[in-house]
Design a protein around this motif. Sequence first.
Motif, PDB file in Angstrom:
ATOM      1  N   PRO A 139       1.522  -4.508 -14.129  1.00 26.57           N
ATOM      2  CA  PRO A 139       2.511  -3.605 -13.546  1.00 26.57           C
ATOM      3  C   PRO A 139       2.928  -4.052 -12.144  1.00 26.57           C
ATOM      4  O   PRO A 139       2.162  -4.719 -11.444  1.00 26.57           O
ATOM      5  CB  PRO A 139       1.780  -2.260 -13.502  1.00 26.57           C
ATOM      6  CG  PRO A 139       0.339  -2.643 -13.395  1.00 26.57           C
ATOM      7  CD  PRO A 139       0.187  -3.883 -14.215  1.00 26.57           C
ATOM      8  N   THR A 140       4.141  -3.668 -11.755  1.00 27.51           N
ATOM      9  CA  THR A 140       4.697  -4.106 -10.485  1.00 27.51           C
ATOM     10  C   THR A 140       3.874  -3.589  -9.311  1.00 27.51           C
ATOM     11  O   THR A 140       3.508  -2.415  -9.260  1.00 27.51           O
ATOM     12  CB  THR A 140       6.143  -3.607 -10.347  1.00 27.51           C
ATOM     13  OG1 THR A 140       6.906  -4.098 -11.446  1.00 27.51           O
ATOM     14  CG2 THR A 140       6.761  -4.078  -9.051  1.00 27.51           C
ATOM     15  N   LEU A 141       3.596  -4.488  -8.369  1.00 23.61           N
ATOM     16  CA  LEU A 141       2.854  -4.127  -7.168  1.00 23.61           C
ATOM     17  C   LEU A 141       3.840  -3.641  -6.110  1.00 23.61           C
ATOM     18  O   LEU A 141       4.740  -4.380  -5.720  1.00 23.61           O
ATOM     19  CB  LEU A 141       2.076  -5.340  -6.650  1.00 23.61           C
ATOM     20  CG  LEU A 141       1.150  -5.099  -5.460  1.00 23.61           C
ATOM     21  CD1 LEU A 141      -0.025  -4.217  -5.872  1.00 23.61           C
ATOM     22  CD2 LEU A 141       0.646  -6.436  -4.907  1.00 23.61           C
ATOM     23  N   PRO A 142       3.702  -2.402  -5.613  1.00 21.61           N
ATOM     24  CA  PRO A 142       4.625  -1.891  -4.595  1.00 21.61           C
ATOM     25  C   PRO A 142       4.622  -2.749  -3.335  1.00 21.61           C
ATOM     26  O   PRO A 142       3.608  -3.369  -2.983  1.00 21.61           O
ATOM     27  CB  PRO A 142       4.090  -0.484  -4.315  1.00 21.61           C
ATOM     28  CG  PRO A 142       3.344  -0.103  -5.551  1.00 21.61           C
ATOM     29  CD  PRO A 142       2.731  -1.381  -6.045  1.00 21.61           C
ATOM     30  N   ALA A 143       5.741  -2.744  -2.641  1.00 24.52           N
ATOM     31  CA  ALA A 143       5.920  -3.615  -1.478  1.00 24.52           C
ATOM     32  C   ALA A 143       4.964  -3.298  -0.340  1.00 24.52           C
ATOM     33  O   ALA A 143       4.579  -4.173   0.429  1.00 24.52           O
ATOM     34  CB  ALA A 143       7.367  -3.519  -0.993  1.00 24.52           C
ATOM     35  N   GLY A 144       4.547  -2.044  -0.206  1.00 22.60           N
ATOM     36  CA  GLY A 144       3.735  -1.670   0.938  1.00 22.60           C
ATOM     37  C   GLY A 144       2.252  -1.974   0.836  1.00 22.60           C
ATOM     38  O   GLY A 144       1.497  -1.718   1.777  1.00 22.60           O
ATOM     39  N   VAL A 145       1.807  -2.531  -0.278  1.00 24.34           N
ATOM     40  CA  VAL A 145       0.375  -2.803  -0.451  1.00 24.34           C
ATOM     41  C   VAL A 145      -0.035  -3.993   0.419  1.00 24.34           C
ATOM     42  O   VAL A 145       0.572  -5.057   0.362  1.00 24.34           O
ATOM     43  CB  VAL A 145       0.047  -3.100  -1.926  1.00 24.34           C
ATOM     44  CG1 VAL A 145      -1.427  -3.477  -2.083  1.00 24.34           C
ATOM     45  CG2 VAL A 145       0.376  -1.892  -2.788  1.00 24.34           C
ATOM     46  N   GLU A 146      -1.070  -3.800   1.212  1.00 24.04           N
ATOM     47  CA  GLU A 146      -1.492  -4.844   2.157  1.00 24.04           C
ATOM     48  C   GLU A 146      -2.298  -5.937   1.456  1.00 24.04           C
ATOM     49  O   GLU A 146      -3.001  -5.694   0.477  1.00 24.04           O
ATOM     50  CB  GLU A 146      -2.319  -4.232   3.278  1.00 24.04           C
ATOM     51  CG  GLU A 146      -2.730  -5.244   4.338  1.00 24.04           C
ATOM     52  CD  GLU A 146      -3.068  -4.611   5.674  1.00 24.04           C
ATOM     53  OE1 GLU A 146      -3.652  -5.319   6.521  1.00 24.04           O
ATOM     54  OE2 GLU A 146      -2.759  -3.419   5.878  1.00 24.04           O
ATOM     55  N   ASP A 147      -2.194  -7.146   2.007  1.00 21.03           N
ATOM     56  CA  ASP A 147      -2.951  -8.291   1.514  1.00 21.03           C
ATOM     57  C   ASP A 147      -4.205  -8.452   2.368  1.00 21.03           C
ATOM     58  O   ASP A 147      -4.134  -8.478   3.598  1.00 21.03           O
ATOM     59  CB  ASP A 147      -2.078  -9.553   1.614  1.00 21.03           C
ATOM     60  CG  ASP A 147      -2.688 -10.763   0.920  1.00 21.03           C
ATOM     61  OD1 ASP A 147      -3.880 -11.049   1.155  1.00 21.03           O
ATOM     62  OD2 ASP A 147      -1.980 -11.421   0.156  1.00 21.03           O
TER      63      ASP A 147
END
Length: 302
Positions: free
Chosen positions: A74-82
């Motif tokens: 599933p698509t990973l939202p843009a705001g998720v930190e690395d």
Amino acid sequence: MLMKTPLTLLLLLLAVFKAQAVDVTDSLGRHEFTSAPQRVVALNWAAAEHLLELGVTPLAIADTAGYREWVVQPTLPAGVEDVGMRQEPNLERLAELKPDLILSGDQQRDLVPRLSQIAPVLHFESFSSEHNNAEAARRVFLTLARVLDREERAEQRLTELEQGFDQLKARLHAHFGDTLPRVTVVRLMDSSHVRIYGDNGMPQYALERLGIAPALEVPVSQWGQVQKKLTDLGAIRDGVVLYIEPFPEADKLFATPLWRAMPFVRAGRLAAVPSTWTYGGVMSLGYLADNLTRALLSVPTE
């Protein structure tokens, strides 16, 4: 009417507290959660998948760029930190994020003691030659659903998964007729080597749910795959070969006489599968089945 004493009230409160607590078991033992964690970090991509499928956006995951290239769905939202690489996450940054829960997997076993100093850890070793990897993924999914208070969502997603298999199977029979072709799924590594998926591999579990048998038998292994010489694919005489993208050297390999001489290539029984993670959670079986079906529908029936 009897008056409740302070002791009685305390016992009632303790009973309510205990009723709300959730006991779960991971690969390392038993854990108790008194409330659903809100700030969750996933250090392996299967765990990240599980969270997203449960409707939980992770606070952070390891290697966001790799997830978006290799896992995709599933698509990973843009705001998720690395928080760094899966094998070597940035522990200082993890501590700064103050998570309520850290999810780790096969690649992070040695890190668990250090991770546990930052936040509670649930560790799942989902891939093993000693168990059915697909069933293990389902158990992990349902365990996380309990911890995160998402059990209803989990059951709904699993029902949709089974319905999806049935729909895809019907599409394949409409294309191929009563008898579906034998299929082997591979990742092409270079001009000489290939990774072939077989028993205990997530691609083969997806094919089994579609009613498809393997074109090449591969024994059970931890990750459900074996690395072979490219020439070993020549043993596939009548089956279909599906290769999972990306493979940057495709044009170079496909132009070689060796490749062109493969029986499945000469017969046109070869197709590319869009990038799909083959070491994922239980819902990855659905994405695999969908993308494998799309590839197979491009294969001629004669």
